[in-house]
Write a protein that holds these residues in place. Structure first.
Motif, short mmCIF file in Angstrom:
data_model
loop_
_atom_site.label_atom_id
_atom_site.label_comp_id
_atom_site.label_asym_id
_atom_site.label_seq_id
_atom_site.Cartn_x
_atom_site.Cartn_y
_atom_site.Cartn_z
N UNK A 1 0.80 -1.34 -0.08
CA UNK A 1 -0.01 0.09 -0.04
C UNK A 1 1.11 1.19 -0.09
N UNK A 2 0.46 2.14 -0.78
CA UNK A 2 1.41 3.36 -0.93
C UNK A 2 0.52 4.56 -0.61
N UNK A 3 0.54 5.15 0.51
CA UNK A 3 -0.27 6.43 0.96
C UNK A 3 0.91 7.43 1.61
N UNK A 4 0.92 8.54 1.05
CA UNK A 4 1.99 9.49 1.45
C UNK A 4 1.42 10.54 2.11
N UNK A 5 -0.02 10.67 2.49
CA UNK A 5 -0.52 11.61 2.83
C UNK A 5 -1.33 11.24 4.43
N UNK A 6 -0.60 10.38 5.02
CA UNK A 6 -1.31 10.08 6.33
C UNK A 6 -0.47 11.00 7.20
N UNK A 7 -1.22 11.58 8.02
CA UNK A 7 -0.60 12.27 9.31
C UNK A 7 -0.33 11.70 10.40
N UNK A 8 0.61 11.85 11.25
CA UNK A 8 0.81 10.92 12.43
C UNK A 8 -0.46 11.24 13.40
N UNK A 9 -0.91 12.32 13.40
CA UNK A 9 -2.42 12.30 14.13
C UNK A 9 -3.37 11.49 13.94
N UNK B 1 -0.70 4.74 20.18
CA UNK B 1 0.53 3.54 20.09
C UNK B 1 1.36 3.80 18.98
N UNK B 2 0.92 3.86 17.88
CA UNK B 2 1.89 4.13 16.51
C UNK B 2 2.18 5.46 16.42
N UNK B 3 1.71 6.56 16.90
CA UNK B 3 2.09 7.75 16.78
C UNK B 3 3.46 7.90 17.43
N UNK B 4 3.46 7.22 18.69
CA UNK B 4 4.95 7.54 19.61
C UNK B 4 5.91 6.67 18.71
N UNK B 5 5.62 5.56 18.16
CA UNK B 5 6.67 4.78 17.42
C UNK B 5 7.01 5.53 16.38
N UNK C 1 11.46 0.91 9.59
CA UNK C 1 10.24 0.27 9.78
C UNK C 1 9.95 0.30 11.19
N UNK C 2 8.41 -0.10 11.15
CA UNK C 2 7.84 -0.20 12.63
C UNK C 2 8.12 -1.73 12.98
N UNK C 3 8.10 -2.20 13.98
CA UNK C 3 7.89 -3.43 14.53
C UNK C 3 6.69 -4.08 13.81
N UNK D 1 4.87 -0.73 9.01
CA UNK D 1 4.86 0.54 8.47
C UNK D 1 6.34 0.90 8.22
N UNK D 2 6.51 1.78 7.13
CA UNK D 2 7.74 2.34 6.76
C UNK D 2 7.71 3.87 6.48
N UNK D 3 8.53 4.43 7.37
CA UNK D 3 8.47 6.17 7.26
C UNK D 3 9.53 6.32 5.72
N UNK D 4 8.74 6.63 4.92
CA UNK D 4 9.36 7.09 3.63
C UNK D 4 9.63 8.55 3.41
N UNK D 5 9.01 9.42 4.23
CA UNK D 5 9.70 10.92 4.31
C UNK D 5 8.70 11.47 5.30
N UNK D 6 9.16 12.60 5.54
CA UNK D 6 8.62 13.63 6.72
C UNK D 6 8.60 15.02 6.40
N UNK D 7 7.34 15.62 6.23
CA UNK D 7 7.02 17.11 6.22
C UNK D 7 7.00 17.57 7.77
N UNK D 8 8.09 17.80 8.22
CA UNK D 8 8.06 18.72 9.43
C UNK D 8 7.32 19.99 9.40
N UNK D 9 6.65 20.37 10.41
CA UNK D 9 5.96 21.84 10.35
C UNK D 9 6.99 22.87 10.24
N UNK D 10 6.47 23.84 9.49
CA UNK D 10 7.49 24.75 9.55
C UNK D 10 7.39 25.83 10.82
N UNK D 11 8.66 26.22 11.18
CA UNK D 11 8.64 26.97 12.52
C UNK D 11 7.94 28.18 12.36
#
Length: 89
Positions: free
Chosen positions: A1-9, A14-18, A27-29, A41-51
């Motif tokens: 599955x490929x979904x790059x629009x999932x937000x951590x929130x 439990x998955x948010x913390x990981x 990858x997650x356990x 789950x694999x973290x392919x990229x990260x869009x950190x919020x702008x300061x």
């Protein structure tokens, strides 16, 4: 599955913390059970919020000091007006 629009929130807590502790490419356990399927789950990229462009600590401290000085000056002027004596000749 490929979904790059999932937000951590949007993930379970439990998955948010990981996910927040992971680096890109990690990858997650494995989680889940055999009847519903094991998932990873694999973290392919990260869009950190702008300061935010808010004030820094020094600016806040200077503003608080200015407010404190202005309040003290207002009190001093109020006391001077109250204690003033007007003499008529």
């Amino acid at each position: 599955m490929d979904n790059d629009q999932i937000q951590v929130r949007q993930l379970p807590e439990a998955l948010q913390n990981v996910m927040l502790q992971m680096n890109v490419g990690q990858t997650t356990p494995p989680f889940g059970d055999l009847s519903e399927g094991i998932r990873v789950l694999m973290l392919c990229g990260r869009d950190d919020p702008e300061e935010t462009q808010g004030p820094n600590t020094d600016q806040i401290m200077a503003q608080l000091e200015d407010e404190r000085v202005n309040r003290r000056a207002q009190r001093y002027l109020r006391d001077l007006r109250r204690d003033a004596v007007i003499e008529y000749d």
